[in-house]
Write an enzyme that holds these catalytic residues in place. Structure first.
Site, PDB file in Angstrom:
ATOM      1  N   TYR A 117      26.027  64.506  51.568  1.00 31.48           N
ATOM      2  CA  TYR A 117      24.939  64.865  52.485  1.00 31.48           C
ATOM      3  C   TYR A 117      23.645  65.262  51.782  1.00 31.48           C
ATOM      4  O   TYR A 117      22.682  65.638  52.427  1.00 31.48           O
ATOM      5  CB  TYR A 117      25.383  65.982  53.426  1.00 31.48           C
ATOM      6  CG  TYR A 117      26.502  65.534  54.338  1.00 31.48           C
ATOM      7  CD1 TYR A 117      26.264  64.565  55.316  1.00 31.48           C
ATOM      8  CD2 TYR A 117      27.785  66.043  54.200  1.00 31.48           C
ATOM      9  CE1 TYR A 117      27.291  64.120  56.125  1.00 31.48           C
ATOM     10  CE2 TYR A 117      28.819  65.595  55.014  1.00 31.48           C
ATOM     11  CZ  TYR A 117      28.568  64.633  55.978  1.00 31.48           C
ATOM     12  OH  TYR A 117      29.573  64.181  56.770  1.00 31.48           O
ATOM     13  N   LYS A 118      23.637  65.212  50.459  1.00 33.59           N
ATOM     14  CA  LYS A 118      22.428  65.580  49.725  1.00 33.59           C
ATOM     15  C   LYS A 118      21.536  64.353  49.536  1.00 33.59           C
ATOM     16  O   LYS A 118      21.930  63.240  49.870  1.00 33.59           O
ATOM     17  CB  LYS A 118      22.796  66.206  48.381  1.00 33.59           C
ATOM     18  CG  LYS A 118      23.986  67.149  48.421  1.00 33.59           C
ATOM     19  CD  LYS A 118      23.835  68.328  49.390  1.00 33.59           C
ATOM     20  CE  LYS A 118      25.080  69.205  49.323  1.00 33.59           C
ATOM     21  NZ  LYS A 118      25.066  70.330  50.230  1.00 33.59           N
ATOM     22  N   LEU A 119      20.363  64.560  48.962  1.00 34.46           N
ATOM     23  CA  LEU A 119      19.395  63.465  48.815  1.00 34.46           C
ATOM     24  C   LEU A 119      19.981  62.284  48.041  1.00 34.46           C
ATOM     25  O   LEU A 119      19.800  61.130  48.424  1.00 34.46           O
ATOM     26  CB  LEU A 119      18.128  63.964  48.116  1.00 34.46           C
ATOM     27  CG  LEU A 119      17.006  62.929  48.097  1.00 34.46           C
ATOM     28  CD1 LEU A 119      16.110  63.072  49.311  1.00 34.46           C
ATOM     29  CD2 LEU A 119      16.199  63.001  46.818  1.00 34.46           C
TER      30      LEU A 119
END
Ligand SMILES: *Cc1c(COP(=O)(O)O)cnc(C)c1O
Length: 418
Positions: A201-203
């Site tokens: 879910y991170k960049l």
């Protein structure tokens, strides 16, 4: 009134952008992962050619990007926080200040280091309120973890001033803001240490993974010791000054490192695409009197995958959110009774109830802890107030001008009904 009879949604086209990170998985990721298999080297520490490992290349990339001396790849963002805390010498008896709005892992890492988390309010930036930080300092406070939530940089000048005045260690939680900056400085390079996550879910993602960055040789050496149970005996020269102790196994796998390496090469392009999208939308809604945009401490350093604005009351934000969905724009209120969001302190059940893995020996009841931190559902009312009134829209690098216009039009249409 007429608007209520206008049943044609602004947007009928589906909204199917997916995640920022996985939408980018392509040829480069395949090439790098297959390269690992072709080399038949899936473990980073093999013999003397450490510099050929994917993990080393990844560390080098972050070291160059951030201008920091030491980088240590680990298997998760939570692990990065734990090695930073242990690395900084934080342990039983110490208090560590964390914001009331962050993923539960920030507080969990403090507990795993056997220290006590102290929870303070966020403000209209949805990041740590520097005044709340200063007010929470006790004789036992050792460190503070500012969290750059939703890609938004914290008020680092104010936080660093408080930390310097009270001699606190600053560990930046950059899990949600990889690639962000504050007044020209890369997030993660401002405090004593920075902690990144490569979770999905991170960049940018490796599925799982994390990175500790620091300029402090002692934090780095102790973090290395903690990330591998035998590391201290591998390089006696480097570790000469450091007292050995037992570590866990937080090592980064070569396959994950290869994925993170491919993804991390496009951070700047990804951020600039996101910033373009957000600035178009912000320009189109900033004059709307009925909404208040989230305050961004440095808009140039905002990752810009999240658009947040506030209404006057909880009832209004819930109503606004529903109407916006009807207009074809997915969005959410942040604090609602439906889903126990573990990004909000009141839903960190094991923290709020001071539960440890062992009943007889928790960070709160251990001999070394002389403080008396208290948690309650009605603490941090300022945080709850901002979260109650917030609406969040997740943006995406692949949004076109037409998509941005849909968002603008829908917000304007709903605001006009207030
Ligand atoms: C995701 C996240 C973490 C934990 O990272 P993992 O890689 O899932 O362990 C820590 N802090 C924040 C703010 C996060 O969003």
């Amino acid at each position: 009134m007429q608007l209520h009879d206008n049943h044609t949604p602004v947007r009928t086209k589906p909204w199917d952008f997916g995640l920022v990170s996985t939408a980018e998985i392509g040829e480069l990721e395949k090439e790098y992962v297959l390269r690992v298999l072709d080399k038949k080297r899936v473990f980073r520490y093999s013999g003397s050619d450490n510099e050929l490992s994917e993990a080393y290349q990844l560390e080098k990339l972050y070291s160059d990007r951030l201008g920091v001396q030491y980088c240590l790849g680990v298997n998760a963002g939570t692990s990065a926080l734990v090695v930073a805390l242990i690395g900084a010498g934080i342990g039983p008896g110490d208090e560590v200040i964390v914001p009331a709005y962050t993923y539960i892992a920030t507080a969990a890492a403090v507990l795993i280091a056997r220290a006590v988390p102290v929870i303070v309010d966020v403000d209209d930036t949805l990041t740590m309120d520097p005044q709340a930080l200063e007010a929470a300092i006790t004789p036992y406070t050792k460190a503070v973890i500012p969290v750059h939530m939703r890609g938004v940089p914290c008020q680092m000048d104010e936080i660093m001033a408080v930390a310097t005045k009270h001699k606190l260690i600053v560990i930046e939680d950059v899990a949600q803001a990889n690639g962000g900056s504050y007044k020209g400085k890369a997030l993660g390079s401002i405090g004593n240490a920075g902690c990144f996550s490569f979770q999905q879910y991170k960049l940018v993602t490796a599925g799982e993974g994390g990175m500790l960055v620091t300029n402090d040789p002692s934090i780095n050496a102790r973090a290395m010791i903690y990330h591998d149970s035998a590391f201290v005996y591998w390089d006696m020269n480097k570790m000469a000054e450091t007292v050995p102790f037992a570590g866990e196994n937080y090592r980064l796998s070569e396959l994950n490192a290869a994925l993170a390496l491919a993804q991390s090469q496009r951070i700047d392009s990804l951020v600039s695409r996101l910033q373009k999208v957000k600035s178009v939308i912000v320009d189109g809604i900033k004059d709307i009197a009925q909404i208040q945009l989230q305050r961004i401490p440095d808009p140039q350093g905002d990752l810009s995958y999240s658009l947040v604005f506030y209404l006057d009351t909880l009832e209004q934000s819930e109503q606004f959110s529903k109407l916006l969905v009807k207009e074809g724009i997915p969005n959410g209120t942040i604090n609602n009774n439906g889903f126990a969001d573990r990004h909000i302190f009141k839903n960190w059940k094991y923290v709020m109830e001071k539960q440890g893995a062992s009943e007889n020996d928790t960070p709160w009841n251990c001999q070394s802890y002389k403080g008396n931190v208290q948690y309650s559902q009605d603490m941090c009312p300022q945080t709850i107030d901002w979260l109650n009134r917030a609406i969040a829209i997740n943006l995406h690098q692949n949004m076109t001008d037409e998509d941005c216009n849909d968002v603008i039009e829908a917000i304007r249409k709903v605001a006009a009904t207030l």
